[in-house]
Design a protein around this motif. Sequence first.
Motif, PDB file in Angstrom:
ATOM      1  N   HIS A  55       1.099  -1.101  -0.055  1.00 15.79           N
ATOM      2  CA  HIS A  55       0.237  -0.207  -0.065  1.00 15.79           C
ATOM      3  C   HIS A  55       0.856   1.198   0.140  1.00 15.79           C
ATOM      4  O   HIS A  55       1.976   1.193   0.628  1.00 15.79           O
ATOM      5  CB  HIS A  55      -0.981   0.049   1.242  1.00 15.79           C
ATOM      6  N   GLY A  56       0.228   2.224  -0.703  1.00 12.76           N
ATOM      7  CA  GLY A  56       1.071   3.534  -0.661  1.00 12.76           C
ATOM      8  C   GLY A  56       0.388   4.614  -1.126  1.00 12.76           C
ATOM      9  O   GLY A  56      -0.745   4.388  -1.369  1.00 12.76           O
ATOM     10  N   PRO A  57       0.841   5.746  -0.953  1.00 10.74           N
ATOM     11  CA  PRO A  57       2.265   6.083  -0.876  1.00 10.74           C
ATOM     12  C   PRO A  57       2.530   6.181   0.641  1.00 10.74           C
ATOM     13  O   PRO A  57       1.661   6.091   1.392  1.00 10.74           O
ATOM     14  CB  PRO A  57       2.226   7.543  -1.513  1.00 10.74           C
ATOM     15  N   ALA A  58       3.788   6.031   0.819  1.00  3.50           N
ATOM     16  CA  ALA A  58       4.238   6.088   2.252  1.00  3.50           C
ATOM     17  C   ALA A  58       5.168   7.326   2.472  1.00  3.50           C
ATOM     18  O   ALA A  58       5.772   7.707   1.720  1.00  3.50           O
ATOM     19  CB  ALA A  58       4.927   4.712   2.492  1.00  3.50           C
ATOM     20  N   GLU A  59       4.859   7.713   3.712  1.00  4.69           N
ATOM     21  CA  GLU A  59       5.729   9.143   4.021  1.00  4.69           C
ATOM     22  C   GLU A  59       6.252   8.858   5.205  1.00  4.69           C
ATOM     23  O   GLU A  59       5.847   8.155   6.195  1.00  4.69           O
ATOM     24  CB  GLU A  59       4.881  10.370   3.966  1.00  4.69           C
ATOM     25  N   TRP A  60       7.437   9.372   5.323  1.00  2.00           N
ATOM     26  CA  TRP A  60       7.970   9.351   6.857  1.00  2.00           C
ATOM     27  C   TRP A  60       8.077  10.521   7.345  1.00  2.00           C
ATOM     28  O   TRP A  60       7.513  11.480   7.032  1.00  2.00           O
ATOM     29  CB  TRP A  60       9.409   9.008   6.854  1.00  2.00           C
ATOM     30  N   ARG A 100       5.927  -5.431   8.958  1.00  2.00           N
ATOM     31  CA  ARG A 100       6.040  -4.384   8.028  1.00  2.00           C
ATOM     32  C   ARG A 100       6.977  -4.296   7.526  1.00  2.00           C
ATOM     33  O   ARG A 100       8.114  -4.336   8.202  1.00  2.00           O
ATOM     34  CB  ARG A 100       5.192  -3.251   8.745  1.00  2.00           C
ATOM     35  N   LEU A 101       7.060  -4.031   6.228  1.00  2.00           N
ATOM     36  CA  LEU A 101       8.320  -3.867   5.524  1.00  2.00           C
ATOM     37  C   LEU A 101       8.013  -2.357   4.767  1.00  2.00           C
ATOM     38  O   LEU A 101       7.238  -2.163   3.766  1.00  2.00           O
ATOM     39  CB  LEU A 101       8.664  -4.841   4.446  1.00  2.00           C
ATOM     40  N   PRO A 102       9.049  -1.309   4.821  1.00  2.35           N
ATOM     41  CA  PRO A 102       9.087  -0.290   4.036  1.00  2.35           C
ATOM     42  C   PRO A 102       9.431  -0.848   2.556  1.00  2.35           C
ATOM     43  O   PRO A 102      10.159  -1.788   2.334  1.00  2.35           O
ATOM     44  CB  PRO A 102      10.143   0.643   4.518  1.00  2.35           C
ATOM     45  N   MET A 162      11.505   5.605  -0.605  1.00  5.11           N
ATOM     46  CA  MET A 162      10.228   4.794   0.138  1.00  5.11           C
ATOM     47  C   MET A 162       9.122   5.224  -0.628  1.00  5.11           C
ATOM     48  O   MET A 162       8.665   6.270  -0.822  1.00  5.11           O
ATOM     49  CB  MET A 162      10.339   5.091   1.644  1.00  5.11           C
ATOM     50  N   ILE A 163       8.514   4.113  -1.265  1.00  2.00           N
ATOM     51  CA  ILE A 163       7.315   4.399  -1.959  1.00  2.00           C
ATOM     52  C   ILE A 163       6.023   3.774  -1.490  1.00  2.00           C
ATOM     53  O   ILE A 163       4.857   4.037  -1.870  1.00  2.00           O
ATOM     54  CB  ILE A 163       7.373   3.923  -3.470  1.00  2.00           C
ATOM     55  N   GLY A 164       5.958   2.894  -0.441  1.00  6.65           N
ATOM     56  CA  GLY A 164       5.138   2.086   0.082  1.00  6.65           C
ATOM     57  C   GLY A 164       5.544   1.473   1.303  1.00  6.65           C
ATOM     58  O   GLY A 164       6.477   1.443   1.851  1.00  6.65           O
ATOM     59  N   MET A 165       4.536   0.583   1.886  1.00  3.87           N
ATOM     60  CA  MET A 165       4.622  -0.246   2.918  1.00  3.87           C
ATOM     61  C   MET A 165       4.069  -1.700   2.675  1.00  3.87           C
ATOM     62  O   MET A 165       2.974  -1.637   1.862  1.00  3.87           O
ATOM     63  CB  MET A 165       4.025   0.077   4.202  1.00  3.87           C
ATOM     64  N   LEU A 166       4.688  -2.806   3.034  1.00  6.87           N
ATOM     65  CA  LEU A 166       4.213  -4.063   2.853  1.00  6.87           C
ATOM     66  C   LEU A 166       3.712  -4.649   4.253  1.00  6.87           C
ATOM     67  O   LEU A 166       4.756  -4.689   4.843  1.00  6.87           O
ATOM     68  CB  LEU A 166       5.222  -5.131   1.988  1.00  6.87           C
ATOM     69  N   SER A 167       2.603  -4.894   4.627  1.00  7.71           N
ATOM     70  CA  SER A 167       2.013  -5.448   5.499  1.00  7.71           C
ATOM     71  C   SER A 167       1.671  -6.691   5.748  1.00  7.71           C
ATOM     72  O   SER A 167       1.448  -7.290   4.693  1.00  7.71           O
ATOM     73  CB  SER A 167       1.081  -4.641   6.522  1.00  7.71           C
ATOM     74  N   LEU A 168       1.397  -7.524   6.683  1.00 11.11           N
ATOM     75  CA  LEU A 168       0.767  -8.777   7.022  1.00 11.11           C
ATOM     76  C   LEU A 168      -0.667  -8.748   6.270  1.00 11.11           C
ATOM     77  O   LEU A 168      -0.874  -9.675   5.462  1.00 11.11           O
ATOM     78  CB  LEU A 168       0.687  -9.113   8.388  1.00 11.11           C
ATOM     79  N   GLY A 169      -1.216  -7.723   6.430  1.00 14.05           N
ATOM     80  CA  GLY A 169      -2.603  -7.583   5.851  1.00 14.05           C
ATOM     81  C   GLY A 169      -2.480  -7.348   4.339  1.00 14.05           C
ATOM     82  O   GLY A 169      -3.390  -8.032   3.535  1.00 14.05           O
ATOM     83  N   ASP A 170      -1.347  -6.885   3.656  1.00 13.78           N
ATOM     84  CA  ASP A 170      -1.421  -6.635   2.417  1.00 13.78           C
ATOM     85  C   ASP A 170      -1.070  -7.909   1.769  1.00 13.78           C
ATOM     86  O   ASP A 170      -1.603  -8.496   0.611  1.00 13.78           O
ATOM     87  CB  ASP A 170      -0.081  -5.836   2.037  1.00 13.78           C
ATOM     88  N   VAL A 171      -0.246  -8.650   2.368  1.00 14.83           N
ATOM     89  CA  VAL A 171       0.121  -9.845   1.923  1.00 14.83           C
ATOM     90  C   VAL A 171      -1.132 -11.005   1.832  1.00 14.83           C
ATOM     91  O   VAL A 171      -1.426 -11.590   1.055  1.00 14.83           O
ATOM     92  CB  VAL A 171       1.206 -10.607   2.673  1.00 14.83           C
TER      93      VAL A 171
END
Length: 139
Positions: free
Chosen positions: A8-13, A99-101, A109-118
Amino acid sequence: MKVSDAMHGPAEWVEADTPVKEIAARMEKDDIGAVPIGRDDKLVGMVTDRDIALRVAAKGLDAAKTTAEQVMTKGVIFCRDEESVEDAVHLMDQRKIRRLPVLDKDKRMIGMLSLGDVAHASGLQLAGELARAVADHHR
Protein backbone atom coordinates in the motif's frame (compact mmCIF):
# COMPACT_ATOMS: atom_id res chain seq x y z
CA MET A 1 3.55 -11.36 -7.81
CA LYS A 2 5.76 -8.33 -7.22
CA VAL A 3 5.82 -6.37 -3.97
CA SER A 4 4.68 -3.29 -5.91
CA ASP A 5 1.42 -5.13 -6.70
CA ALA A 6 0.71 -5.99 -3.07
CA MET A 7 2.00 -3.01 -1.07
CA HIS A 8 0.00 0.00 0.00
CA GLY A 9 1.21 3.45 -0.74
CA PRO A 10 2.20 6.11 -0.96
CA ALA A 11 4.21 6.04 2.24
CA GLU A 12 5.69 9.03 3.95
CA TRP A 13 8.05 9.30 6.85
CA VAL A 14 8.29 11.85 9.62
CA GLU A 15 11.45 13.58 10.72
CA ALA A 16 13.50 12.12 13.58
CA ASP A 17 12.80 15.15 15.78
CA THR A 18 9.01 14.69 15.57
CA PRO A 19 7.37 14.36 19.01
CA VAL A 20 5.93 10.91 19.73
CA LYS A 21 2.59 12.52 20.51
CA GLU A 22 2.33 13.66 16.87
CA ILE A 23 3.28 10.20 15.65
CA ALA A 24 0.60 8.58 17.83
CA ALA A 25 -1.99 11.05 16.51
CA ARG A 26 -0.98 10.18 12.95
CA MET A 27 -1.30 6.46 13.72
CA GLU A 28 -4.80 7.04 15.01
CA LYS A 29 -5.84 9.25 12.09
CA ASP A 30 -4.44 6.92 9.41
CA ASP A 31 -5.26 3.66 11.26
CA ILE A 32 -1.67 2.41 11.04
CA GLY A 33 0.67 0.73 13.50
CA ALA A 34 4.05 1.96 12.29
CA VAL A 35 5.53 5.21 11.04
CA PRO A 36 8.87 5.34 9.20
CA ILE A 37 11.41 7.88 10.47
CA GLY A 38 13.74 9.85 8.21
CA ARG A 39 16.68 12.19 8.51
CA ASP A 40 18.70 13.88 5.76
CA ASP A 41 16.64 12.17 3.06
CA LYS A 42 17.37 8.69 4.48
CA LEU A 43 15.19 6.14 6.21
CA VAL A 44 16.74 5.78 9.68
CA GLY A 45 14.15 4.04 11.82
CA MET A 46 10.59 3.02 12.51
CA VAL A 47 8.27 3.86 15.39
CA THR A 48 5.60 1.26 16.04
CA ASP A 49 2.65 1.30 18.37
CA ARG A 50 4.59 -1.24 20.44
CA ASP A 51 7.57 1.15 20.65
CA ILE A 52 5.27 3.83 22.01
CA ALA A 53 3.72 1.48 24.56
CA LEU A 54 7.01 0.02 25.82
CA ARG A 55 9.48 2.86 25.37
CA VAL A 56 7.28 5.84 26.21
CA ALA A 57 4.12 4.94 28.14
CA ALA A 58 5.61 2.13 30.23
CA LYS A 59 8.53 4.35 31.23
CA GLY A 60 6.32 7.32 32.05
CA LEU A 61 7.92 9.59 29.45
CA ASP A 62 6.14 12.69 28.18
CA ALA A 63 5.01 11.91 24.61
CA ALA A 64 4.95 15.63 23.79
CA LYS A 65 8.66 16.00 24.67
CA THR A 66 10.00 12.60 23.59
CA THR A 67 11.11 12.46 19.95
CA ALA A 68 10.92 9.69 17.40
CA GLU A 69 14.69 9.34 17.43
CA GLN A 70 14.67 8.57 21.16
CA VAL A 71 12.32 5.60 20.84
CA MET A 72 12.53 4.39 17.25
CA THR A 73 13.70 0.97 16.22
CA LYS A 74 16.93 1.47 14.27
CA GLY A 75 18.34 -0.65 11.47
CA VAL A 76 15.21 -0.71 9.35
CA ILE A 77 14.68 -3.85 7.32
CA PHE A 78 13.15 -3.07 3.91
CA CYS A 79 12.34 -4.67 0.59
CA ARG A 80 12.40 -3.49 -3.02
CA ASP A 81 9.32 -2.93 -5.13
CA GLU A 82 10.54 -5.32 -7.83
CA GLU A 83 11.06 -8.25 -5.43
CA SER A 84 8.54 -11.04 -5.30
CA VAL A 85 6.02 -11.08 -2.49
CA GLU A 86 7.33 -14.54 -1.61
CA ASP A 87 10.85 -13.16 -1.11
CA ALA A 88 9.49 -10.33 1.05
CA VAL A 89 7.49 -12.83 3.10
CA HIS A 90 10.64 -14.91 3.57
CA LEU A 91 12.44 -11.80 4.87
CA MET A 92 9.55 -10.97 7.20
CA ASP A 93 9.63 -14.57 8.46
CA GLN A 94 13.39 -14.53 9.06
CA ARG A 95 13.34 -11.20 10.88
CA LYS A 96 9.99 -11.78 12.66
CA ILE A 97 8.54 -8.49 11.45
CA ARG A 98 5.06 -7.58 10.26
CA ARG A 99 5.72 -4.49 8.16
CA LEU A 100 8.35 -3.66 5.55
CA PRO A 101 9.06 -0.28 3.99
CA VAL A 102 9.24 -0.63 0.21
CA LEU A 103 11.98 1.18 -1.70
CA ASP A 104 12.23 1.74 -5.44
CA LYS A 105 15.33 1.51 -7.64
CA ASP A 106 16.30 5.04 -6.59
CA LYS A 107 16.16 4.03 -2.90
CA ARG A 108 13.05 6.17 -2.35
CA MET A 109 10.39 4.84 -0.01
CA ILE A 110 7.24 4.36 -2.06
CA GLY A 111 5.07 2.18 0.15
CA MET A 112 4.72 -0.32 2.95
CA LEU A 113 4.10 -4.05 2.81
CA SER A 114 2.20 -5.42 5.78
CA LEU A 115 0.85 -8.76 6.88
CA GLY A 116 -2.60 -7.49 5.82
CA ASP A 117 -1.32 -6.58 2.35
CA VAL A 118 0.07 -10.08 1.92
CA ALA A 119 -3.24 -11.59 3.07
CA HIS A 120 -5.21 -9.53 0.54
CA ALA A 121 -2.85 -9.97 -2.39
CA SER A 122 -1.72 -13.57 -2.12
CA GLY A 123 -3.14 -16.95 -1.38
CA LEU A 124 -4.32 -17.93 2.05
CA GLN A 125 -1.51 -20.43 2.45
CA LEU A 126 1.24 -17.79 2.09
CA ALA A 127 -0.58 -15.33 4.37
CA GLY A 128 -1.15 -18.06 6.94
CA GLU A 129 2.49 -19.10 6.88
CA LEU A 130 3.58 -15.50 7.41
CA ALA A 131 1.11 -14.93 10.24
CA ARG A 132 2.29 -18.08 11.98
CA ALA A 133 5.95 -17.16 11.48
CA VAL A 134 5.81 -13.59 12.77
CA ALA A 135 3.60 -14.57 15.71
CA ASP A 136 5.88 -17.46 16.64
CA HIS A 137 8.39 -15.28 18.53
CA HIS A 138 5.75 -14.24 21.08
CA ARG A 139 5.41 -17.70 22.60
